[in-house]
Design an enzyme around this catalytic site. Structure first.
Site, mmCIF file in Angstrom:
data_model
loop_
_atom_site.group_PDB
_atom_site.id
_atom_site.type_symbol
_atom_site.label_atom_id
_atom_site.label_comp_id
_atom_site.label_asym_id
_atom_site.label_seq_id
_atom_site.Cartn_x
_atom_site.Cartn_y
_atom_site.Cartn_z
ATOM 1 N N ARG A 1 0.869 -1.178 0.000
ATOM 2 C CA ARG A 1 0.000 0.000 0.000
ATOM 3 C C ARG A 1 0.905 1.226 0.000
ATOM 4 O O ARG A 1 2.043 1.187 0.475
ATOM 5 C CB ARG A 1 -0.894 0.029 1.240
ATOM 6 C CG ARG A 1 -1.811 -1.170 1.397
ATOM 7 C CD ARG A 1 -2.601 -1.053 2.697
ATOM 8 N NE ARG A 1 -3.541 -2.152 2.873
ATOM 9 C CZ ARG A 1 -3.273 -3.277 3.545
ATOM 10 N NH1 ARG A 1 -2.067 -3.436 4.106
ATOM 11 N NH2 ARG A 1 -4.179 -4.226 3.662
ATOM 12 N N HIS B 1 -4.033 -9.217 3.886
ATOM 13 C CA HIS B 1 -5.490 -9.243 4.022
ATOM 14 C C HIS B 1 -5.900 -10.090 5.223
ATOM 15 O O HIS B 1 -5.383 -11.198 5.401
ATOM 16 C CB HIS B 1 -6.145 -9.823 2.764
ATOM 17 C CG HIS B 1 -6.136 -8.892 1.602
ATOM 18 N ND1 HIS B 1 -6.312 -9.317 0.305
ATOM 19 C CD2 HIS B 1 -5.958 -7.545 1.529
ATOM 20 C CE1 HIS B 1 -6.249 -8.269 -0.503
ATOM 21 N NE2 HIS B 1 -6.044 -7.201 0.211
ATOM 22 N N TYR C 1 -9.260 -10.773 -6.623
ATOM 23 C CA TYR C 1 -8.261 -10.753 -7.687
ATOM 24 C C TYR C 1 -8.353 -11.970 -8.594
ATOM 25 O O TYR C 1 -7.619 -12.059 -9.579
ATOM 26 C CB TYR C 1 -6.864 -10.661 -7.083
ATOM 27 C CG TYR C 1 -6.647 -9.370 -6.345
ATOM 28 C CD1 TYR C 1 -6.443 -8.181 -7.026
ATOM 29 C CD2 TYR C 1 -6.671 -9.333 -4.957
ATOM 30 C CE1 TYR C 1 -6.265 -6.996 -6.356
ATOM 31 C CE2 TYR C 1 -6.483 -8.151 -4.268
ATOM 32 C CZ TYR C 1 -6.284 -6.980 -4.979
ATOM 33 O OH TYR C 1 -6.109 -5.800 -4.303
ATOM 34 N N LYS D 1 -2.306 -2.004 7.881
ATOM 35 C CA LYS D 1 -3.452 -1.415 8.565
ATOM 36 C C LYS D 1 -3.490 -1.871 10.017
ATOM 37 O O LYS D 1 -3.256 -3.038 10.318
ATOM 38 C CB LYS D 1 -4.753 -1.817 7.862
ATOM 39 C CG LYS D 1 -4.933 -1.163 6.495
ATOM 40 C CD LYS D 1 -6.283 -1.514 5.906
ATOM 41 C CE LYS D 1 -6.517 -0.782 4.589
ATOM 42 N NZ LYS D 1 -7.841 -1.107 3.998
ATOM 43 N N HIS E 1 -2.303 2.245 -5.974
ATOM 44 C CA HIS E 1 -3.019 1.028 -5.602
ATOM 45 C C HIS E 1 -3.226 0.113 -6.801
ATOM 46 O O HIS E 1 -3.397 -1.095 -6.641
ATOM 47 C CB HIS E 1 -4.359 1.375 -4.948
ATOM 48 C CG HIS E 1 -4.692 0.492 -3.783
ATOM 49 N ND1 HIS E 1 -3.918 0.426 -2.644
ATOM 50 C CD2 HIS E 1 -5.707 -0.385 -3.586
ATOM 51 C CE1 HIS E 1 -4.444 -0.434 -1.792
ATOM 52 N NE2 HIS E 1 -5.523 -0.944 -2.335
ATOM 53 N N ARG F 1 -0.527 -2.331 -6.760
ATOM 54 C CA ARG F 1 -0.791 -3.395 -5.777
ATOM 55 C C ARG F 1 -1.781 -4.406 -6.356
ATOM 56 O O ARG F 1 -1.601 -5.621 -6.241
ATOM 57 C CB ARG F 1 -1.341 -2.769 -4.498
ATOM 58 C CG ARG F 1 -1.767 -3.754 -3.409
ATOM 59 C CD ARG F 1 -2.087 -2.955 -2.150
ATOM 60 N NE ARG F 1 -2.919 -3.664 -1.200
ATOM 61 C CZ ARG F 1 -2.445 -4.461 -0.241
ATOM 62 N NH1 ARG F 1 -1.136 -4.663 -0.143
ATOM 63 N NH2 ARG F 1 -3.262 -5.053 0.610
#
Length: 329
Positions: free
Chosen positions: A165, A295, A304, A189, A269, A272
């Site tokens: 990110r 994730h 994806y 995150k 992004h 990514r």
């Protein structure tokens, strides 16, 4: 306690106790500030005075204002969390958001670039700096331009080569880079840590940047940051957005157009997204890609698996024994 004071406590709770990222705290702060202001405009300033009708009316007004469904969903999530916090912290007894449904965001497939476009984007020729007329090859300005170009190349290689990110890229410190071991220690995150491999072109260009360019950019306020601005400070998200967009233009990658006609250049992004898509196309296991991206749920990574139809057709033709048999009509 008034709603505005409770909001200050809630944002402090997110930052200190929950360890939420600055982006999450800022987003919740903006969404909830608008919510509290809207309630205040109707004379509602205390938590126990908020009713379910008030909350549903506010959410409906967001949808009617033309705000994207994803943004409305985020606002509803923030409002839910805010009211749960106030009850848990004994600020009030009222929970008007119990079982409050959120609008469903439409399915949106990630934007990706092709492998050919990625190669064009990362072509070293795009990052060569030519001397300007009358420019001294030993001048400080010339050195900064060369260092900036190598930094830009390294940032794009790391974004695409490691699937980071933009906030993770900006937050990299030298103490989290282990090129001899071919890994980066990344804080994602919620300050969650993960180990990401860095190999090949990304490792080579990052090493070159750290040895040759970073010392040129370094200044009193550099700290341990990996990527620096020409002022010697940690590079910002906004600067990375601009650098990636300009690199996309040089590589001839078409701008993306929204439904309202707004055009957007290449976004960090997207690199990514492209990393994840190309990994899966190359045969990587979904769980491995989930770990690389950081994730929490594999369902997020499954987005994806939309890999383009051309790739699916090629795999089918290669794999199925009867795929190339012509029908005898």
């Amino acid at each position: 306690m008034r709603l505005d004071s409770a909001l200050e406590d809630f944002l402090g709770y997110l930052e200190v106790e929950r360890g939420s990222s600055d982006n999450t705290t800022s987003s919740y702060g903006r969404d909830l500030a608008r919510y509290v202001e809207a309630l205040a405009a109707r004379g509602i300033v205390y938590p126990d005075d908020v009713t379910r009708v008030d909350v549903e009316g506010y959410v409906e007004s967001l949808s009617e204002s033309g705000l994207a469904a994803r943004s409305v969903d985020r606002a509803v999530s923030a409002i839910r969390s805010f009211h749960r916090f106030m009850v848990a912290d004994q600020i009030c007894d009222n929970l008007p958001t119990a079982d409050l449904p959120a609008p469903k965001a439409p399915m949106h497939l990630p934007d990706v670039i092709s492998r050919v476009q990625a190669a064009a984007l990362l072509d070293p020729a795009n990052f060569q700096v030519q001397a300007r007329p009358g420019e001294d090859g030993q001048s400080r300005r010339w050195q900064l331009r060369r260092a900036g170009a190598l930094r830009d190349e390294a940032m794009l290689e790391v974004l695409y080569g490691c699937g980071l990110r933009v906030s993770e890229l900006c937050g990299l410190d030298r103490r989290t880079v282990f090129l001899d071991d071919e890994v980066l220690r990344v804080f994602g995150k919620g300050s969650k840590e993960r180990i990401v491999p860095i190999m090949g072109a990304a490792a080579r260009v990052l090493r070159q940047y750290l040895l040759e360019a970073r010392p040129v950019l370094e200044g009193p306020r550099s700290g341990d940051a990996v990527f620096l601005s020409v002022r010697g400070t940690r590079v910002t998200r906004q600067a990375v957005f601009r650098i990636v967009e300009e690199a996309g233009e040089r590589a001839g990658i078409p701008a993306r157009e929204d439904a309202d006609g707004t055009r957007h250049g290449l976004h960090p992004h997207t690199l990514r997204h492209s990393f994840a898509t190309h990994m899966l196309e190359g045969g990587a296991d979904l769980r491995v890609v989930q770990e690389l991206l950081g994730h929490a749920s594999v369902s997020t990574t499954q987005l994806y698996t939309h890999v383009d139809r051309t790739h699916i057709r090629e795999v089918y033709l290669e794999a199925h024994p009867r795929a190339r048999v012509k029908a005898d009509l």
